[in-house]
Design an enzyme around this catalytic site. Sequence first.
Site, mmCIF file in Angstrom:
data_model
loop_
_atom_site.group_PDB
_atom_site.id
_atom_site.type_symbol
_atom_site.label_atom_id
_atom_site.label_comp_id
_atom_site.label_asym_id
_atom_site.label_seq_id
_atom_site.Cartn_x
_atom_site.Cartn_y
_atom_site.Cartn_z
ATOM 1 N N GLY A 78 -1.637 -1.386 8.242
ATOM 2 C CA GLY A 78 -1.825 0.206 7.945
ATOM 3 C C GLY A 78 -0.787 0.681 8.750
ATOM 4 N N GLY A 136 1.878 -1.310 4.785
ATOM 5 C CA GLY A 136 1.782 -0.454 3.495
ATOM 6 C C GLY A 136 1.571 -1.545 2.897
ATOM 7 C CE1 TYR A 170 5.667 -15.756 8.496
ATOM 8 C CE2 TYR A 170 5.115 -14.723 10.309
ATOM 9 C CZ TYR A 170 5.176 -15.871 9.430
ATOM 10 O OH TYR A 170 4.797 -17.118 10.191
ATOM 11 C CB ALA A 175 3.056 -6.188 12.241
ATOM 12 C CG ASP A 231 1.906 -7.456 8.360
ATOM 13 O OD1 ASP A 231 2.385 -6.356 9.491
ATOM 14 O OD2 ASP A 231 2.048 -8.291 8.078
#
EC number: 1.4.3.-
Lengths: 681, 681
Positions: B318, B321, B400, B314, B316
Amino acid sequence: MPASPHPFDPLVPKEIEKAAQVVRSKFAGQDINFRVITLKEPPKEEMIKFLDLEHAKQPFHNIPARIARVEIVTKTTSGASALFELHIDLGHGSISKQQLLEGKHSYIDSSYMNDVEKACMANQEIQDEIKKLDLPAGASVIVEPWAYATDGMNDMSKRITMCWFYLRLVEHQDANYYAYPIEICAEVSEELQVTRVYKLPCSPDERIHTESRPFDRRKIHSTTSSEYHPDLRPSPRTTTKPYRVIQPDGPSFKTRGNLVEWEKWSFRVGFNYREGLTLHDIRYDDRSLFYRLSLAEMFVPYGDPRVPYPRKAAFDLGNDGAGLNANNLKLGCDCLGTIKYFDGWHNTKSGEPLKLPNVICCHEQDDGILWKHTNFRTGNAVVTRSRILVLQTIITVSNYEYIFAFHFGQDASISYEVRATGILSTVPMDFDEKATIPYGTRVAPGVLAPYHQHIFCLRIDPSIDGQKNSVVIEESEPMPFGDPNVHNPFGVGYQTKSKYVAHEGGFDLDFTKNRTFKFVNEDKINPITNTPVGFKLMPFYSQMLLANKDSFHAKRSEYGQHAVWVTKYREDEFFPSGKYTMQSMGGEGIASAIKHRAASGKAPSVRNEDVVIWHSFGSTHNPRIEDWPVMPSEKMMVALKPVNFFLGNPGLDIAASTQEDNKSVLYTEGSEVPKCAASRL
Amino acid sequence: MPASPHPFDPLVPKEIEKAAQVVRSKFAGQDINFRVITLKEPPKEEMIKFLDLEHAKQPFHNIPARIARVEIVTKTTSGASALFELHIDLGHGSISKQQLLEGKHSYIDSSYMNDVEKACMANQEIQDEIKKLDLPAGASVIVEPWAYATDGMNDMSKRITMCWFYLRLVEHQDANYYAYPIEICAEVSEELQVTRVYKLPCSPDERIHTESRPFDRRKIHSTTSSEYHPDLRPSPRTTTKPYRVIQPDGPSFKTRGNLVEWEKWSFRVGFNYREGLTLHDIRYDDRSLFYRLSLAEMFVPYGDPRVPYPRKAAFDLGNDGAGLNANNLKLGCDCLGTIKYFDGWHNTKSGEPLKLPNVICCHEQDDGILWKHTNFRTGNAVVTRSRILVLQTIITVSNYEYIFAFHFGQDASISYEVRATGILSTVPMDFDEKATIPYGTRVAPGVLAPYHQHIFCLRIDPSIDGQKNSVVIEESEPMPFGDPNVHNPFGVGYQTKSKYVAHEGGFDLDFTKNRTFKFVNEDKINPITNTPVGFKLMPFYSQMLLANKDSFHAKRSEYGQHAVWVTKYREDEFFPSGKYTMQSMGGEGIASAIKHRAASGKAPSVRNEDVVIWHSFGSTHNPRIEDWPVMPSEKMMVALKPVNFFLGNPGLDIAASTQEDNKSVLYTEGSEVPKCAASRL
């Protein structure tokens, strides 16, 4: 009925008196200088039996004997001095060990150092040199005696003291004399004779010399920029508004004597003249984690090659003593909130108990967010705050201070934070405005702050669910890509490789491999992860000793060669540069000990044994001018964290953070004193 | 009269409306999905002129134009979608740039992801698979759609979504479904068709397969140990007593719009959907330090080589956002003390302004001792406490959370702290009690928490006393011992060696050499140290990307190859893995940009130029069971510190700490609620 004093408790005043009395009767009629009267901790084997019963709440009949370890210096009638170590069985009032320590020196004696200062100032040659300097009126000379760092140029069997000279420019007792180093330097003998006076080098290529250059008064900088004491400074800024910590229901910790209990943690606080704060029998939820944690040594070698600067290299524990130099902490100055202070006890020269008040403080701190999760589907957040328990001690070693603190976490981690602050040890340099010297930073006209290192050693004696532990080194490594025998079709796979440490040795860090040092109990398998229960070291990455391996600095310190050392536990092996560091000749540290044991064919296994881990870390401190005239704290942090020790997050049962408890206040733009917002969750 | 909005201010709602209106009239009659309406920051050259005048308190006539950067996805009548980037001059209501972005994808669209979930659940094949699993009554299936991490197995020109399946075992909306991963996985096409259904591998050597194994209800673990929500947990511990921060005279900071002033610091707060919190025009005592600080990217690749897990990786920022996923921070939960909150603004699909409330908080914290010195001759101590100003934002990215905080210090340092918390992303594994899988940690029966990395990139745009800066790499190295041409008679000397970075490139950390990256202004020489004024990076030492350099992970992320990158400032170069990371094919990151510039023969000099430093850091996160079911914060810290920038300790004028201000309380053993001690200093 708890044992009182507990076997881990430092000696109480009566025990100090008793020990001195036993020694006095043995050395009757002699001039005795009591250097140390401290607890000799009980043999581990005995203690483990005791602790097992204690924690099982079973009666114990064999409380380990209280033994005092005593160091004295006696003077024979001929004036020669002798250093003895004695063990005093306090129960029996008897001497169980007496050893003459030939060729060893006891640590720095502050009353002797006072005599050294006086001897310097009484010396005619020094007085003549001072006169030649033509110092400004009102200025007074300060002599700062330092332990002599062995350089092979003198016979070290007798004590020699190096004296550095400074100027107190204004008539204020707390004026910063480190701002005015002067170029005189003296050697003083054990018999308080000034045996040599040097003129210090003041330019990069200069050597020690004999001619004096007058201290050019026109070039002395004004004191204000070099002072830190409020009396000598303009008024402080007033923009920092008060900030208070309020614990309306009191703290979450409880102490009973030296026992501290807090949030499932329990441990005992120890204290001695050398290591200062020590921690014993550290448990979480009554599961054993660490038998003992302590700062074991600290070495501060200076990197200026010019004679006599190689003699500046301080063992701040072995030579000075972290306990003896511990600050008397003040309520509301050194900590916020609700604070418990522990006193320490030492002894006077004549063997009387000497109280060292408030040498350790214990308090809680908020540490931000412990854990948080927002369910993005519902928008519901659960957040808990992290509370830590801090056990702190602060020491002053001449110019520098060190703030040492163990932080206990609700996530069952222990951190060890070191902050370096205080004043740089300075040396004189030419007054030329454009001068630079490659071994230091010019912090004021005529003032060089030399490059140096601070190398600490944290001794970790684990007892992860018992005494038999192993050390395993784990690395994360990419799986081969393109190897037909390895299933890694997209080249993204990685695994961990683990290697158990088989024998004693020194090891290096490598963050590029995510190299991790774990202490595990191979006999206790986590029922969920199916791996041994353990803790891991979160090291502080730092450069090791820069001095050449054949230098006295390297030979005397030893532990600064590697970041991690693993040894098998041995009674009385507490100090990684040896027990007697004053004017030591080297070869008495951890590397030598390991080498000797291996050479004797008795290299002990450290797998599933009682192991000790030593972590060397610190800073290569090339001063910034921002460290002048007093240095903002430079932080270093080490941590010990559970790794597959528990069955889940140990802080899972912490209550969610609420405004009801925390009573935070909403800031409104434009209001100098913000309005209190209505409580909202 | 200050400019309003200030050129650095994020777009205000009216500007968002205006931009949308201009776009709508241009694309009249088309189906427009507004993905982004955000500030395009003014060209630096213009801004510098503006800031110079602003700080000189001189009138400015040329306020940089307000430009909106807009991304839209339009649908043609044939159903094909097109991504456009537009620049809208808000003053003129005109389009200054319009670009069709062929082959690029916009970031994750949460409303589209909802449609993906629904498409999965409506699919007969998936329903059949769920039926075969014979799930317990009351359990519901959760579909978690993830962006597809490019692996070369599909055409990436169209959007494909990977869907992972979990079970919500109890009927509570906040039950932790990550505790019950199920072995189904699906690919969903841009047109919301389920194109493939997998059965996930559940043992180390297994591959994806087609046969289904019933979910063995007897082996499902109880929920309690896997839940974090208080509703589903036993009562929390009550031993943690309340802890409040009281600021009776209010905070020491002041805000005016997005301008924050505190303890000689000033800066402007920015915010956008992608980077979240950004900081601009950071000054100390009105001396320029940093033009802009921002988290530039974050990559979380998983290390399990088994198909289809290489598709879990991921970006996170790009893809997701950091701004868009920023938490709505709650008074009294996420911080203590007096708190200022900043809102953010984004836009709806249809181009209306969308408020993101309380996405940034600003508050003070006590940070222990700033500096202390005790004069050992007088016993007088002076101690000051360190206050820090914290600018914090917290984001949730599916499972997360990340807590990002800039800490401003009274020692003129800036720290950037990252805390990782939240829930591990899990995958199913065999229910066998003794099972282990080499790519992860078993955290519950049938639940594997796979190994992964978190790699952050902090973008540092320095303006150390101006825009023309250089980067210098300093190492501390021993002087030769035994070389007759070098004066190092005792082998203890060391020096620093410095090397200026001449060209753009990536660099590695090396703590063994005390390698230090400094940003200096060669035109401004510190009059005392006689060296250029500067700041240094205190990096976070961490392993770089483990994925093979030829993997898509490596080609797509690029910045994870080195810890420090130096580039010449370029307008619009903000993202070290490229501007469009969704399903990117690689080759668009910082390494490629540098290589292309060098290959074109136009390798720019970075010496005494406008430079940007990018610091890559993070963690190789091989989960511990202590990270389950919710992870205690894992801290990472980076700092920027002045090095010979000032004329001395910037915190020298902080008032000494006193009990009068701090009102600490003395703990007395045995009292549950301690008595208040009389104030004493």
